[in-house]
Design a protein around this motif. Structure first.
Motif, PDB file in Angstrom:
ATOM      1  N   ALA A  73      32.321  84.720   7.704  1.00 13.34           N
ATOM      2  CA  ALA A  73      32.468  83.821   8.849  1.00 13.34           C
ATOM      3  C   ALA A  73      33.944  83.702   9.229  1.00 13.34           C
ATOM      4  O   ALA A  73      34.291  83.726  10.413  1.00 13.34           O
ATOM      5  CB  ALA A  73      31.880  82.445   8.515  1.00 13.34           C
ATOM      6  N   PHE A  74      34.795  83.603   8.233  1.00 16.20           N
ATOM      7  CA  PHE A  74      36.210  83.503   8.563  1.00 16.20           C
ATOM      8  C   PHE A  74      36.740  84.808   9.153  1.00 16.20           C
ATOM      9  O   PHE A  74      37.565  84.806  10.060  1.00 16.20           O
ATOM     10  CB  PHE A  74      37.052  83.074   7.352  1.00 16.20           C
ATOM     11  CG  PHE A  74      38.515  83.049   7.694  1.00 16.20           C
ATOM     12  CD1 PHE A  74      38.992  82.154   8.662  1.00 16.20           C
ATOM     13  CD2 PHE A  74      39.407  83.940   7.118  1.00 16.20           C
ATOM     14  CE1 PHE A  74      40.332  82.149   9.029  1.00 16.20           C
ATOM     15  CE2 PHE A  74      40.741  83.942   7.482  1.00 16.20           C
ATOM     16  CZ  PHE A  74      41.210  83.044   8.441  1.00 16.20           C
ATOM     17  N   ARG A 120      35.253  73.659   9.234  1.00 16.90           N
ATOM     18  CA  ARG A 120      34.262  73.819   8.179  1.00 16.90           C
ATOM     19  C   ARG A 120      34.021  72.502   7.456  1.00 16.90           C
ATOM     20  O   ARG A 120      32.876  72.129   7.184  1.00 16.90           O
ATOM     21  CB  ARG A 120      34.741  74.883   7.191  1.00 16.90           C
ATOM     22  CG  ARG A 120      33.861  75.011   5.982  1.00 16.90           C
ATOM     23  CD  ARG A 120      34.340  76.099   5.034  1.00 16.90           C
ATOM     24  NE  ARG A 120      33.635  75.989   3.765  1.00 16.90           N
ATOM     25  CZ  ARG A 120      33.754  76.821   2.751  1.00 16.90           C
ATOM     26  NH1 ARG A 120      34.564  77.861   2.852  1.00 16.90           N
ATOM     27  NH2 ARG A 120      33.076  76.651   1.630  1.00 16.90           N
ATOM     28  N   TRP A 170      23.912  75.869   4.227  1.00 15.96           N
ATOM     29  CA  TRP A 170      25.274  76.161   3.776  1.00 15.96           C
ATOM     30  C   TRP A 170      25.679  75.000   2.882  1.00 15.96           C
ATOM     31  O   TRP A 170      25.504  73.855   3.225  1.00 15.96           O
ATOM     32  CB  TRP A 170      26.246  76.206   4.956  1.00 15.96           C
ATOM     33  CG  TRP A 170      25.976  77.268   5.972  1.00 15.96           C
ATOM     34  CD1 TRP A 170      25.005  77.249   6.915  1.00 15.96           C
ATOM     35  CD2 TRP A 170      26.702  78.480   6.156  1.00 15.96           C
ATOM     36  NE1 TRP A 170      25.067  78.377   7.679  1.00 15.96           N
ATOM     37  CE2 TRP A 170      26.120  79.165   7.237  1.00 15.96           C
ATOM     38  CE3 TRP A 170      27.797  79.054   5.511  1.00 15.96           C
ATOM     39  CZ2 TRP A 170      26.583  80.389   7.682  1.00 15.96           C
ATOM     40  CZ3 TRP A 170      28.266  80.268   5.964  1.00 15.96           C
ATOM     41  CH2 TRP A 170      27.655  80.937   7.034  1.00 15.96           C
ATOM     42  N   ALA A 206      27.049  87.027   8.574  1.00 15.73           N
ATOM     43  CA  ALA A 206      27.601  85.828   7.937  1.00 15.73           C
ATOM     44  C   ALA A 206      26.551  84.724   7.891  1.00 15.73           C
ATOM     45  O   ALA A 206      26.364  84.056   6.869  1.00 15.73           O
ATOM     46  CB  ALA A 206      28.845  85.352   8.699  1.00 15.73           C
ATOM     47  N   SER A 257      30.280  71.468   7.903  1.00 15.04           N
ATOM     48  CA  SER A 257      29.369  72.004   6.877  1.00 15.04           C
ATOM     49  C   SER A 257      28.349  70.978   6.387  1.00 15.04           C
ATOM     50  O   SER A 257      27.219  71.375   6.059  1.00 15.04           O
ATOM     51  CB  SER A 257      30.150  72.628   5.729  1.00 15.04           C
ATOM     52  OG  SER A 257      30.982  71.682   5.124  1.00 15.04           O
ATOM     53  N   LEU A 289      26.584  79.649  13.347  1.00 10.39           N
ATOM     54  CA  LEU A 289      26.369  79.557  11.899  1.00 10.39           C
ATOM     55  C   LEU A 289      25.326  78.499  11.555  1.00 10.39           C
ATOM     56  O   LEU A 289      24.592  78.643  10.578  1.00 10.39           O
ATOM     57  CB  LEU A 289      27.689  79.256  11.181  1.00 10.39           C
ATOM     58  CG  LEU A 289      28.793  80.321  11.317  1.00 10.39           C
ATOM     59  CD1 LEU A 289      30.053  79.868  10.573  1.00 10.39           C
ATOM     60  CD2 LEU A 289      28.338  81.680  10.810  1.00 10.39           C
ATOM     61  N   SER A 337      39.324  75.813   8.238  1.00  9.81           N
ATOM     62  CA  SER A 337      39.016  74.891   7.139  1.00  9.81           C
ATOM     63  C   SER A 337      38.676  73.510   7.667  1.00  9.81           C
ATOM     64  O   SER A 337      37.741  72.851   7.197  1.00  9.81           O
ATOM     65  CB  SER A 337      40.222  74.765   6.202  1.00  9.81           C
ATOM     66  OG  SER A 337      40.497  76.014   5.645  1.00  9.81           O
ATOM     67  N   ARG A 392      24.799  83.299   4.672  1.00 11.00           N
ATOM     68  CA  ARG A 392      25.566  82.058   4.424  1.00 11.00           C
ATOM     69  C   ARG A 392      26.896  82.410   3.754  1.00 11.00           C
ATOM     70  O   ARG A 392      27.253  81.865   2.712  1.00 11.00           O
ATOM     71  CB  ARG A 392      24.790  81.085   3.534  1.00 11.00           C
ATOM     72  CG  ARG A 392      23.302  80.955   3.802  1.00 11.00           C
ATOM     73  CD  ARG A 392      22.985  80.204   5.059  1.00 11.00           C
ATOM     74  NE  ARG A 392      21.566  79.864   5.096  1.00 11.00           N
ATOM     75  CZ  ARG A 392      20.629  80.602   5.713  1.00 11.00           C
ATOM     76  NH1 ARG A 392      20.968  81.712   6.380  1.00 11.00           N
ATOM     77  NH2 ARG A 392      19.380  80.220   5.700  1.00 11.00           N
ATOM     78  N   ASN A 393      27.629  83.305   4.390  1.00  9.71           N
ATOM     79  CA  ASN A 393      28.812  83.890   3.786  1.00  9.71           C
ATOM     80  C   ASN A 393      30.058  83.380   4.510  1.00  9.71           C
ATOM     81  O   ASN A 393      30.402  83.818   5.606  1.00  9.71           O
ATOM     82  CB  ASN A 393      28.686  85.427   3.902  1.00  9.71           C
ATOM     83  CG  ASN A 393      29.831  86.163   3.247  1.00  9.71           C
ATOM     84  OD1 ASN A 393      30.945  85.656   3.147  1.00  9.71           O
ATOM     85  ND2 ASN A 393      29.552  87.370   2.793  1.00  9.71           N
ATOM     86  N   TRP A 394      30.756  82.420   3.878  1.00  4.41           N
ATOM     87  CA  TRP A 394      31.926  81.820   4.517  1.00  4.41           C
ATOM     88  C   TRP A 394      33.063  82.824   4.712  1.00  4.41           C
ATOM     89  O   TRP A 394      33.822  82.723   5.685  1.00  4.41           O
ATOM     90  CB  TRP A 394      32.439  80.629   3.693  1.00  4.41           C
ATOM     91  CG  TRP A 394      31.629  79.375   3.859  1.00  4.41           C
ATOM     92  CD1 TRP A 394      30.890  78.753   2.897  1.00  4.41           C
ATOM     93  CD2 TRP A 394      31.472  78.588   5.054  1.00  4.41           C
ATOM     94  NE1 TRP A 394      30.282  77.633   3.414  1.00  4.41           N
ATOM     95  CE2 TRP A 394      30.629  77.496   4.736  1.00  4.41           C
ATOM     96  CE3 TRP A 394      31.952  78.689   6.366  1.00  4.41           C
ATOM     97  CZ2 TRP A 394      30.258  76.523   5.671  1.00  4.41           C
ATOM     98  CZ3 TRP A 394      31.598  77.726   7.295  1.00  4.41           C
ATOM     99  CH2 TRP A 394      30.752  76.660   6.951  1.00  4.41           C
ATOM    100  N   ASP A 395      33.215  83.750   3.783  1.00  8.00           N
ATOM    101  CA  ASP A 395      34.284  84.747   3.926  1.00  8.00           C
ATOM    102  C   ASP A 395      34.099  85.570   5.191  1.00  8.00           C
ATOM    103  O   ASP A 395      35.031  85.782   5.965  1.00  8.00           O
ATOM    104  CB  ASP A 395      34.284  85.712   2.729  1.00  8.00           C
ATOM    105  CG  ASP A 395      34.991  85.126   1.533  1.00  8.00           C
ATOM    106  OD1 ASP A 395      35.583  84.040   1.673  1.00  8.00           O
ATOM    107  OD2 ASP A 395      34.914  85.739   0.460  1.00  8.00           O
TER     108      ASP A 395
END
Ligand SMILES: [Mg+2]
Ligand SMILES: [Mg+2]
Ligand SMILES: [Mg+2]
Ligand SMILES: [Mg+2]
Lengths: 461, 461, 461, 461
Positions: free
Chosen positions: D424-425, D450, D460, D415, D454, D127, D447, D419-422
């Motif tokens: 990524a999860f 991250r 991001w 992701a 981050s 990421l 979390s 830059r898509n955290w959802d």
């Protein structure tokens, strides 16, 4: 790296037509890394026995490095059982049939320069060859399922395809030297254009090959780090009108296998890719209005229609030579043939990897031709392994000319396997060389050829 | 099931050529489940304003169930912004250009029965249409990216392809009624052959469709549990020589759009599939030696070459009628057009699902045509969704005839998007209708057409 | 449209487990457009004879519109020869084996809620079913090669796949009602969310289906022109914690086949697609840590592990009921089953086309699953024709969970056809429900199950 | 064949981490056929300047055959404009972030032996790397669109994929030496098993490679015409328990990069293919229950978890060495690195063709992985050309383990680019190393990582 010599057991099917057999014998004799036995099988047993004597006589010579034992076998089973390699190089039918293939269509305005690959001649030749290859495939499946099978017979694509249709696990590929001729032309070009003084080895000309056998193409060519395509464009433009000949003894006017490459230059300037086969083969894949309208048009393109009468005469002189070679009156000339069959055998035996162009069912090596079509591209040869190299895609402006032949390949394959005359006629009617005839004229020519040829077509009534 | 009426906002691009617009107006007026607004946009603003008056006058009638409001818009932005549906039905260029498209090739032995899809005429029409569709695609991407786009313009495949090339997420499809004509023929057949007494609804004839627009095919057809192919074989054999006409007022001799289906019967007997377009369209996809050798040959097949002069006259009478309809001197006839556009709109709006044939980029719906080619098959229409139905594969004996047009589609698309005359000529040279010319003759015709047409080709110099 | 009644000859293989057979009988009895004969074949002949009596008794009732004649057949040949349709609904093995399938893995921390599709239970069930289906495929190839074959047996995908592996031209598809349950949930939702007052027909909920049987997904859903996905998002969020039950008599606590849809809501919120199967089936496709860690975890998700002991008891009561129905002591209830088998038969017989979801080898209907995998999507059913509708692609975030099952399908298929224990263990080891075991623990469980099950596995020693 | 020396202009991006840079310098210095200039670009400019001095000092030595000029550049534009080749070998982020990547998951039972390719560590590293590679791709597109781009950075597949996603025409490939380690093992084996006495050159072991970087496989291996797979089977069986070490100074107990190959042997005996990467990399691709359950399990498999603290220490000593090399206190050792980068450069420059394994988007080289996935196979390197060799298909029993990583590659790629955290999860949750956690535990770990990472993730928030 010091290798022990690898030993191979080879079945050689056909070869009675001589020229090819002696070239292979010479290549094997020149190669120190391989030895073994060659089992000769031919429906013309006499021819096989002469080749046996010629081969063994050659092996007995002291200047021969690769010693092979030649033995005639009189059944496919005896020829195939347990071999490592099968080489097939047959003449399907006789020159009597080929006379019909090539010349019967002429009154209909169809002049075929070769007549063994496409067009009416190629179609009928395929229809009588497919049943023979069906038998070979079954025999290989039964007696030599792990053997590598090298095909030299035309129609190349349909011979290879038949092997795979009947025995999908077959390890077969098809070899043809037409691409080498274009490499030779490029080798001449780099001298002629002053890039180097001495003609390079053909194999130093690196090419990417993609297409159908006898209508295959080069979209990348290089020599010692120089991109040859811009040079070829200048070369083709300069020689488009007059053609280019290397100046040897053989010219397009005295040798049926020689041309001035005018068709090749024309195709390059139309499509941007280098056509990689002899002009006589290439011409047959395009509308008759382009290169084959009539004998005068053919002459203007500086290549020749090969008459079957010449083949008949040539065969006689080969037979006479066979007797001289067998008796010792004449010696086999120990010169490399320029073919790559022995290079491939070495690679498959694990001696040395090589990259060469071959005919194989498409598994994506040509990105925009369908799977299963037998196509021609480079492949990597290694121990017990032949892997196509991804050749990329054909440009769409050329693609339409090839995909009609792709569809023909599939239709003819099915027609042959099913002995289906209806399907055979559908293929006939859809052939580019037939397109100028109305369907009813086409039917007339087809019936005429069928009538003459079907008596000697095994499995067709 | 009781629905509320669904409301749609529609942009109608083009339509100045009248006939199509009024048919759509009538179909919308007859449909109680839909209502909404139609924004009319045409480069001929006067035509759009007449249509606005005609449409609103129609909506004011008490016998009209589907009420729509018609509004002329004078910019693409105003026409497109926020609409649910875009309908495009334009005339690319004028009849002056079409005169060249269709008739300039005749002295070269190229007789085109329509000249708007393939052949020299179809090619040049495509070259001038693609830049227009590029602009449409950009405008849709900007102002109506979620809208459904229905194309009626020819060359159908290249119009739809351009939309997808420029804006891959576009929700576009192309509609053509040619398949319906073959369904009508089958509906006539089942009566004629005594299966039923009363002619069935066209949509009761279930068919599987696969091919390219105007050269598409039916490989399965049924009616109330009866397989229609064996019946069609008998029917085609019986009518092969004389043709079949339903006996109405329109005959192949007095109406350019009518034929005796002889081409269709001939193609069925050659390939085993039912050709699903008018004979005048089908003929253009095969070698000229088959159906288009010369005007006499065309007559012998019982269809006509549509001269552009007729189109010019016909247009004049439509214009006069437009004025009468706008002034109220004449009324729009409230009869279903036989088109399926409104059925599709209903499905997309969520009223009722439907299956119909459309033109869409191939995503596997035809198993042996390449991805991306715009092909014609059935699709399932539902709320905000058009999904192709898997149509299977074309038989190889027919495939070669289609794949050359597939390659042409790609080459012409690229030529048009790049404004590339070289590529355009490569496509020209590879067109089946041009194959009987030598490359130099082909160049002569191409230059002549280019000279006459390029001044009115937007984006080409 | 007035149809004559279409007549069908049906072979019903299996059905001794009763419930399914009676539902089909009722559906046939309710359908006026079809009639014909049903040949009953079951290895439990007594069960078949009882069904014969039940079916014929039903046909004799005056309130029955679709009259069928039921006949027991005692060989596959007699059952299949010349039929139009084959319906297969068998129990592979007995509950004794299913006891091992489902419960033997529990001491290893593997709690299977169903155990008939995937996981250790699904694997062993497949291994014993594949040889049976091999025999069916051979029998169909021999005696009913043109018949349509409808499979209801689990493991669905492997049953259908076996038919195609053995007889590639088979016209087979698999039917499962799990998707309907999710449609029912959506139908409840639109009432619950106030979109309409009266619950709509399930088939009014239009959905696009894509996935593997029992782990299939809906990525588009609509009802009368309303997109249901945004509504489902709100619905799932609101009911994620507590679940949603329609409030009937059956609750997740008293009925093994009922759940509170918590797994479905959780999966939607994780992946953005609506899972379209019962929670008990869905849970088995994901890591045990998600929904099946232990019985407490399962309870917290508000669904149940179905014990085989319940199946045994249930079967006894069905047998008792069979006797009552055969003797006339009880009557078959004439209520629609909610299944779509008869709708499909009507379409195939040419009465009325329909769209429904089925299991078929992938030919591109799911763009990013490999060809040959048996997948579940919508298909268009018409006269003698079942054509998948192109369903699009699965999102990559979900794809990895499915592709491991895709690979399992291929491995298990091959293991079963080859009776290959090594390959079977490779599949076992790669199953998501087994992943928390070390390879040596996995081997221990596999050996234990093999030992108990192999004696009753036909064709495996 | 006598060549003139080919001259290349190279941009070297990164390299501040030293080891790799000096190896490349040595390889270039040892190669007489190439010369040119290397432009050094590093965000750590000081490191680049030290490398400039080290490189130029090396070139000045008389024992150096390949003379190169090294120059530091301070902008990407200056580094890239007009170069022939771009080499990228960066450290994405610092060891501070890598500390979190590798060690933060340990309290959750996730022990990563490397943590740079897959698992939680590989994901977060990806990421933060994808945005950097997006910038590289844009810069290459702008300033060096025709240059060949060689990537050495991990996560390999995602770095290469990002280049192609952003600039589809990029001529990029990824190189990794892990496969060579397995070739070395096979070279040791042939000595150990008595086939030859002297250890052969690694490149004499011919292999077919197919898989994903760090989880790639050999399904054919040979040496001088001997099939090595049967020998490897015996070898793996014999050494499965105790492992095999070549007996040098480095052992699995004193060197993080060394193992006893027990994982490799175990995988071979499970799947029948030779895993072609270090055990520490391979272990991360399978369920934690297999090789990474806890540190004791890892020890029992005789390889090590590489702690980031060791990397920090090692880096310090490299920095000290850099200063010595720059000042002349120490000399660069002129020994071949064992890498094949310079072989590839020679081939691309037209000096000599070669076959080596590389990472490229799948275009069919692996028949049963989807197009676009970055995969590892052999390729043929020639002048300005890298063509994958068709590697065949992975066996289905292994395929499921790989396809989940294939899906991960696609999800992580998207992701990262969005830059898509959802998303990524979703990828995190679907990682095999995370499967033993319940979704809520997984959320907790995600979390936590991250939060820590981050702040130093470019792009991001
Ligand atoms: Mg040849
Ligand atoms: Mg049309
Ligand atoms: Mg089910
Ligand atoms: Mg690496």
């Amino acid at each position: 790296m010091s290798h022990v010599q690898q030993s191979l057991e080879i079945a050689y099917i056909g070869g009675g037509s001589r020229g090819w057999a002696w070239k292979l014998m010479a290549d094997l004799a020149l190669e120190p890394a391989l030895t073994g036995r060659v089992r000769l099988y031919d429906i013309d047993q006499e021819a096989a026995r002469l080749n046996e004597r010629i081969g063994n006589r050659l092996s007995s010579r002291s200047d021969v490095k690769g010693k092979w034992h030649y033995e005639t076998r009189t059944s496919l089973k005896d020829a195939l059982e347990g071999v490592d390699v099968v080489i097939i190089s047959i003449m399907p039918g006789t020159f009597k049939e080929m006379e019909v293939d090539v010349h019967a269509p002429e009154p209909f305005g169809i002049y075929q320069s070769v007549g063994d690959t496409t067009g009416p001649g190629g179609l009928f030749r395929a229809l009588r060859t497919i049943p023979i290859y069906e038998e070979f495939a079954q025999a290989i499946k039964t007696w030599a399922p792990k053997a590598w099978v090298i095909n030299y017979t035309n129609p190349m694509a349909l011979c290879v395809r038949t092997l795979y249709e009947v025995f999908p696990e077959v390890k077969a590929f098809g070899c043809c030297h037409e691409v080498f001729g274009t490499q030779e032309l490029l080798a001449s070009m780099v001298v002629h254009e002053g890039l180097v003084q001495d003609p390079p080895q053909r194999r130093e000309i690196h090419i990417n090959v993609l297409g159908l056998n006898h209508c295959t193409w080069i979209d990348r060519a290089s020599f010692r780090g120089v991109d040859l395509l811009p040079m070829y464009r200048r070369f083709a433009e300069r020689h488009r009108e007059e053609g280019f000949e290397t100046g040897g003894e053989r010219t397009w006017e005295n040798d049926y296998f020689t041309s001035a490459h005018k068709v090749k230059f024309d195709l390059f300037l139309r499509f941007g890719l280098i056509a990689a086969a002899g002009d006589r083969h290439l011409a047959e894949f395009f509308p008759v209005s382009w290169y084959l309208k009539d004998p005068e048009t053919v002459r203007s393109w500086k290549f020749s229609l090969t008459p079957v009468s010449w083949r008949v005469e040539n065969q006689k002189s080969l037979e006479a030579r066979a007797r001289r070679l067998a008796s010792g009156e004449e010696e086999v000339e120990l010169a490399p043939s320029g073919e790559e069959g022995v290079l491939m055998l070495k690679a498959i035996a694990g001696v040395e990897e090589t990259v060469s162009n071959v005919n194989l069912p498409n598994r994506g090596q040509i990105a925009n031709l369908p799977p299963g079509t037998v196509v021609e591209t480079n492949a990597l040869f290694r121990y017990d392994s032949v892997q196509p190299v991804q050749a990329g895609a054909l440009p769409s402006s050329l693609l339409g000319h090839l995909t009609r032949h792709v569809a023909q390949q599939e239709t003819i394959s099915r027609a042959g396997l099913e002995r289906n005359w209806d399907l055979a006629f559908r293929a006939f009617l859809s052939d580019p060389l037939v397109a100028h005839l109305s369907p009813s004229e086409a039917e007339r020519l087809f019936s005429l050829m069928r009538e003459k040829l079907s008596p000697s077509m095994p499995g067709w009534e």
